[in-house]
Design an enzyme around this catalytic site. Structure first.
Site, PDB file in Angstrom:
ATOM      1  N   LYS A 196       0.076   2.716   8.890  1.00  0.00           N
ATOM      2  CA  LYS A 196       0.698   2.065   7.735  1.00  0.00           C
ATOM      3  C   LYS A 196       1.568   3.088   7.020  1.00  0.00           C
ATOM      4  O   LYS A 196       1.089   4.140   6.592  1.00  0.00           O
ATOM      5  CB  LYS A 196      -0.370   1.523   6.801  1.00  0.00           C
ATOM      6  CG  LYS A 196       0.212   0.939   5.525  1.00  0.00           C
ATOM      7  CD  LYS A 196      -0.828   0.200   4.713  1.00  0.00           C
ATOM      8  CE  LYS A 196      -0.244  -0.286   3.407  1.00  0.00           C
ATOM      9  NZ  LYS A 196      -1.201  -1.063   2.630  1.00  0.00           N
ATOM     10  N   LYS A 254       2.539  -1.249  10.396  1.00  0.00           N
ATOM     11  CA  LYS A 254       3.067  -1.912   9.207  1.00  0.00           C
ATOM     12  C   LYS A 254       4.042  -0.986   8.499  1.00  0.00           C
ATOM     13  O   LYS A 254       3.721   0.191   8.316  1.00  0.00           O
ATOM     14  CB  LYS A 254       1.890  -2.246   8.301  1.00  0.00           C
ATOM     15  CG  LYS A 254       2.261  -2.878   6.996  1.00  0.00           C
ATOM     16  CD  LYS A 254       1.016  -3.114   6.198  1.00  0.00           C
ATOM     17  CE  LYS A 254       1.408  -3.609   4.840  1.00  0.00           C
ATOM     18  NZ  LYS A 254       0.326  -3.591   3.919  1.00  0.00           N
TER      19      LYS A 254
HETATM   20  C1  PBG Z   1      -2.743  -3.083  -0.163  1.00  0.00           C
HETATM   21  C2  PBG Z   1      -1.747  -3.708   0.692  1.00  0.00           C
HETATM   22  C3  PBG Z   1      -0.353  -3.659   0.586  1.00  0.00           C
HETATM   23  C4  PBG Z   1       0.147  -4.521   1.538  1.00  0.00           C
HETATM   24  C5  PBG Z   1      -0.938  -5.043   2.238  1.00  0.00           C
HETATM   25  N1  PBG Z   1      -2.095  -4.523   1.710  1.00  0.00           N
HETATM   26  C6  PBG Z   1       0.526  -2.968  -0.385  1.00  0.00           C
HETATM   27  C7  PBG Z   1       0.508  -1.520  -0.491  1.00  0.00           C
HETATM   28  O1  PBG Z   1      -0.074  -0.807   0.308  1.00  0.00           O
HETATM   29  O2  PBG Z   1       1.051  -1.050  -1.481  1.00  0.00           O
HETATM   30  C8  PBG Z   1       1.602  -4.848   1.739  1.00  0.00           C
HETATM   31  C9  PBG Z   1       1.897  -6.179   2.323  1.00  0.00           C
HETATM   32  C10 PBG Z   1       3.279  -6.668   2.167  1.00  0.00           C
HETATM   33  O3  PBG Z   1       4.180  -6.007   1.618  1.00  0.00           O
HETATM   34  O4  PBG Z   1       3.507  -7.788   2.610  1.00  0.00           O
HETATM   35  N2  PBG Z   1      -3.212  -1.853   0.208  1.00  0.00           N
END
Ligand code: PBG
Length: 330
Positions: A196, A254
């Site tokens: 991520k 992601k």
């Molecule tokens: C929380 C989380 C996030 C997303 C999924 N889980 C945001 C972040 O890490 O700040 C992002 C999902 C999206 O942008 O569609 N940890």
């Protein structure tokens, strides 16, 4: 060699194109993210995500029935909680009677065969808007991992099929897997957000959950000390192999589109399924361009999803899931 080989022979009509197509999209590929809020009869549109909503529990019940009817069999749940329920340690996240825990039960009751996945990270519950606990301007790792494992356990107890840790702390998969095993939740899956990235594409999501890092002294302004640097490629393999060793069943990349090289690297390297999360900013971009009449929404969304599949994704979490399934039925 031309003219012995003419590559256009395999493209000359729909029948031959259908026959030689290498990748296919079906409803089976999709995980639908759903946002849940407290209240009754609430279906509120998210400003930066047109035609995407937050649902109260009663509205969620109706939504998942429709989603199941449409042919989507997996959902990924997120909750937006009141400011008053937030603190630095995300205490409310482990409340067995919390909004997430209730939402899991609502979905399981309304659609018993729906695969229920849940987001595990402290940010929606953090008064400081971080995925872990903050001390002296730093995001604590090991303390956060303990809280995250408890959060995962409480989701499993409520009936989640898969927990999906999105926090990027080190060692969280091992902690979760160990706790789940100790408590008898042998069959609870872990879909780890293993690669991520610290991406600016999460903006609309943070609007949806009101979960952005707060602009206060001694609170990191971004998530770069735990989410990955977009410049790095090999690190995605290290992160993912670590999570698999620690007990992850599915790994994830992601965001989606900008990171398809990573998806292919992982698909070539690991033996577990690779999920892709096509994130909120990707949804918002296409919606905005389509609203302006600059892009063909239907065609571009299917092209993007196919590209993710072609890159090696076994499954895609996407806000386009419902529209994609409707289009695929045509
Ligand atoms: C929380 C989380 C996030 C997303 C999924 N889980 C945001 C972040 O890490 O700040 C992002 C999902 C999206 O942008 O569609 N940890």
């Amino acid at each position: 060699m031309y003219p012995l080989n003419r590559n256009r022979r395999l493209r000359q009509n729909a029948a031959i194109r259908d026959l030689v197509r290498e990748n296919h999209l079906t409803a089976d590929d999709f995980i639908l993210p759903l946002f849940v809020v407290a209240g009754e009869n609430v279906k509120e549109e998210i400003a930066s995500m047109p035609n995407y909503y937050r649902y109260s529990l009663d509205a969620l019940e109706k939504e998942v029935k429709d989603v199941w009817e449409l042919g989507i069999k997996s959902v990924l749940l997120f909750v937006k909680v009141e400011q008053s329920e937030k603190d630095n340690t995300g205490e409310a996240a482990t409340d067995d009677n919390g909004l997430m825990q209730k939402a899991i039960k609502v979905v399981k009751k309304a659609t018993p065969k729906m695969l229920v996945m849940t987001d595990v990270a402290l940010d929606p519950f953090s008064s400081l808007g971080h995925d872990g606990i903050i001390e002296n301007g730093k995001v604590l790792n090991d303390e956060s991992v303990v809280a995250l494992a408890k959060m995962a356990l409480s989701h499993a107890k409520a009936g989640a099929d898969f927990v999906a840790p999105s926090d990027m702390m080190d060692g969280r998969i091992l902690a979760m897997r160990t706790l789940l095993e100790d408590e008898g939740f042998f069959n609870t899956g872990i879909m780890s957000y293993s690669a991520k990235y610290a991406s600016a594409f999460y903006g609309p999501f943070r609007d949806a959950l009101d979960s952005a890092p707060v602009d206060v002294k001694d609170v990191p302004k971004n998530k770069k000390s735990y989410q990955m640097d977009p410049a790095n490629r090999k690190e995605a393999i290290t992160e993912s192999l670590t999570d698999i060793d620690e007990g992850a069943d599915i790994i994830m990349v992601k965001p989606g589109l900008c990171y398809l090289d990573i998806v292919r690297d992982l698909a070539n390297t690991v033996d577990v399924p690779v999920a892709v999360y096509q994130v909120s900013g990707e949804y918002a971009m296409l919606k905005a361009a389509a609203e302006k009449g600059w892009l063909d929404y239907d065609a571009v969304l299917l092209e993007q999803l196919m590209a993710i599949k072609r890159a090696g994704a076994s499954m895609i979490a996407t806000y386009f899931a419902k529209d994609a399934v409707r289009l695929l039925k045509k």
